[in-house]
Design an enzyme around this catalytic site. Structure first.
Site, PDB file in Angstrom:
ATOM      1  N   SER A 154       0.815  -1.219   0.000  1.00  0.00           N
ATOM      2  CA  SER A 154       0.000   0.000   0.000  1.00  0.00           C
ATOM      3  C   SER A 154       0.850   1.271   0.000  1.00  0.00           C
ATOM      4  O   SER A 154       0.358   2.336  -0.350  1.00  0.00           O
ATOM      5  CB  SER A 154      -0.918  -0.003   1.219  1.00  0.00           C
ATOM      6  OG  SER A 154      -0.159  -0.178   2.391  1.00  0.00           O
ATOM      7  N   ASP A 392      -3.541   5.784  12.076  1.00  0.00           N
ATOM      8  CA  ASP A 392      -2.688   5.096  11.095  1.00  0.00           C
ATOM      9  C   ASP A 392      -1.385   5.892  10.964  1.00  0.00           C
ATOM     10  O   ASP A 392      -1.360   6.972  10.380  1.00  0.00           O
ATOM     11  CB  ASP A 392      -3.445   5.035   9.760  1.00  0.00           C
ATOM     12  CG  ASP A 392      -2.617   4.406   8.638  1.00  0.00           C
ATOM     13  OD1 ASP A 392      -1.393   4.225   8.809  1.00  0.00           O
ATOM     14  OD2 ASP A 392      -3.208   4.094   7.580  1.00  0.00           O
ATOM     15  N   HIS A 395       0.647   4.941   6.786  1.00  0.00           N
ATOM     16  CA  HIS A 395       0.387   5.582   5.496  1.00  0.00           C
ATOM     17  C   HIS A 395       0.531   7.100   5.602  1.00  0.00           C
ATOM     18  O   HIS A 395       0.582   7.647   6.695  1.00  0.00           O
ATOM     19  CB  HIS A 395      -1.015   5.189   5.007  1.00  0.00           C
ATOM     20  CG  HIS A 395      -1.128   3.714   4.792  1.00  0.00           C
ATOM     21  ND1 HIS A 395      -1.765   2.873   5.670  1.00  0.00           N
ATOM     22  CD2 HIS A 395      -0.643   2.931   3.808  1.00  0.00           C
ATOM     23  CE1 HIS A 395      -1.669   1.619   5.233  1.00  0.00           C
ATOM     24  NE2 HIS A 395      -0.995   1.627   4.109  1.00  0.00           N
TER      25      HIS A 395
END
Ligand code: NAG
Ligand code: NAG
Ligand code: NAG
Ligand code: NAG
Ligand code: NAG
Length: 425
Positions: A154, A392, A395
């Site tokens: 990702s 998070d 990311h």
């Protein structure tokens, strides 16, 4: 800082008509050594300027970029990955979330309520040189009719989305696909392929891949299965890191197509096997005279604020400034893995350019998506009461750090550095 561009294109000018004949003779004889002098001779700071992209004379050089596809100049003597973040409201961000109509909801922090904006304004400043500015037209003109591919986890998907935003003015606003787009006027196709371990694994489903028990397949043919979709690309950017757990054991299926067995192996050793398998595939399938290959090193996560002097139990949540300690290194970034990267790619027969973004990303505890993104599931009341529990810190917000990854990719694609270019051994 020295930037060697098309200096070799310049001919010695002679205003003496009488000397024309002997001049031709002279240049013919001495051309080689003359070019050599201009290319490797002393260059003063004043001469060594970053070419402007419109400056065709400057960029048309071939001599010192010979054999490096897409390269138009050379950036030497400056490690673009070593530098600092400087606050620059005038030139950053490179776009706003409104300008980029297709920011992925997983990374569009402003749209999901991020209250602060300073994180948008930091520009990466290498020590000793400046990055050429990202010019979408320049890139598109040079990649006309080509295919660019992003492969990995990702984090690479974020880099792909950043590229989409950087090229936003040239792609139709109704481009929906999350995995590919074409820049119509230039017939450039850019794709993302989910392959978090590069080899096949039980995490390969594009959406349903959250496996507590990860198993990777490391036997002949496992790269090939993914790599069917990597052939015929002109520029490839790949990574693999987020799904590995350095320090732990990895379940790995080995053997051959007839007989396989499962083994528990140190993650670092398994990582090395996979990178080696990747390199053999690249050596067999990529033509270094036509294609360029880039590897993005591990991205830095920020889950432990004590590592940067924060209070116990904190994470990237609520952080609004970068880390300024030049020696900061996140414990989440494995030095052993970095060493494996250096060793394996360093002995590749095809050149692999390393985009060493680990350190520069490590400084950016303020730039993660944190809680400001579309959540993949409904949050519980407990979670909502305690944002740190679901922030998070892996990311990155867009616009943001990953635009810098692409500025560095752009730099290495068109103005490769000597030291980052791993030559045939
Ligand atoms: C961007 O590149 C194009 C094509 O090479 C050039 O015409 C243009 O002047 C460049 N823009 C800037 C701001 O340098
Ligand atoms: C567009 O590029 C692809 C390669 O990516 C090529 O096969 C195709 O012929 C090109 N189309 C046009 C119209 O140039
Ligand atoms: C790449 O080009 C060089 C010089 O033209 C040539 O010697 C070499 O064989 C080529 N390599 C491949 C893999 O085609
Ligand atoms: C990347 O940079 C870091 C320091 O900034 C260095 O320790 C590491 O060896 C580099 N990695 C590679 C593969 O060159
Ligand atoms: C999540 O919450 C929304 C509205 O609060 C609700 O409509 C939806 O059904 C919930 N989804 C799940 C999977 O529980």
């Amino acid at each position: 800082m020295k930037l060697l561009s098309s200096i070799s294109n310049r001919r010695p000018s002679s205003s003496l008509c009488l000397a024309a004949l002997s001049f031709i003779f002279f240049t013919t004889i001495l051309k080689l050594s003359f070019i050599k002098y201009l290319v490797i001779g002393p260059i003063t700071r004043e001469q060594a300027k970053i070419p402007q992209e419109g400056d065709r004379e400057e960029l048309a050089g071939e001599k010192n970029t010979a054999g490096i596809p897409f390269a138009v100049g050379r950036m030497e003597g400056c490690d673009v990955f070593s530098g600092r973040w400087v606050y620059d409201e005038a030139s950053r961000p490179l776009y706003t979330e409104r300008q980029c109509h297709s920011i992925d909801p997983m990374t569009n922090c402003q749209a999901y309520g991020r209250p602060d904006t300073a994180y948008l304004h930091w520009r990466w400043q290498p020590h000793g040189c400046s990055l050429p500015s990202f010019n979408a037209t320049f890139l598109l003109e040079r990649l006309r009719g080509k295919r660019m591919l992003f492969v990995g986890d990702s984090l690479t998907r974020g880099q792909f989305h950043s590229m989409k935003c950087l090229l936003r003015d040239f792609i139709p606003s109704n481009t929906k696909s999350k995995k590919r787009f074409t820049v119509p006027d230039y017939n450039l196709t850019i794709r993302f392929h989910w392959a978090p371990f590069l080899v096949t694994s039980n995490c390969d489903h594009p959406r349903l891949h959250r496996m507590p028990d990860r198993i990777i397949h490391e036997y002949p043919g496992t790269i090939e299965k993914h790599a069917e979709r990597w052939k015929n690309v002109d520029v490839m950017v790949f990574n693999t890191y987020a799904w590995w757990k350095p320090g732990e054991k990895m379940k790995i299926v080995r053997g051959n197509q007839d007989k396989t067995y499962t083994e528990l192996m140190e993650t670092e050793d398994a990582y090395q096997l996979v990178l080696k398998r990747m390199v053999s595939w690249l050596e067999k399938n990529m033509d270094p005279n036509k294609t360029r290959i880039f590897f993005t090193t591990m991205s830095s996560a920020h889950y432990r604020s004590t590592e940067w002097g924060g209070k116990l139990g904190g994470s990237c949540y609520g952080e609004t400034t970068p880390i300024f300690d030049p020696t900061y290194w996140s414990s989440a970034s494995s030095k052993r893995i970095m060493q494996v990267v250096r060793e394996v790619f360093g002995s590749s027969k095809v050149p692999i350019t390393i985009l060493n973004i680990t350190q520069l990303s490590a400084y950016r505890k303020d730039a993660h998506t944190s809680i400001y993104k579309k959540q993949p599931y409904n949050l519980t009341q407990e979670q909502q009461a305690n944002p740190i529990s679901y922030a998070d810190c892996n990311h990155w917000c867009l616009p943001g750090v990953q635009d810098t990854w692409n500025e560095l990719f752009y730099t290495e694609l068109f103005f490769p550095q000597q030291h980052a270019w791993i030559y045939l051994k």
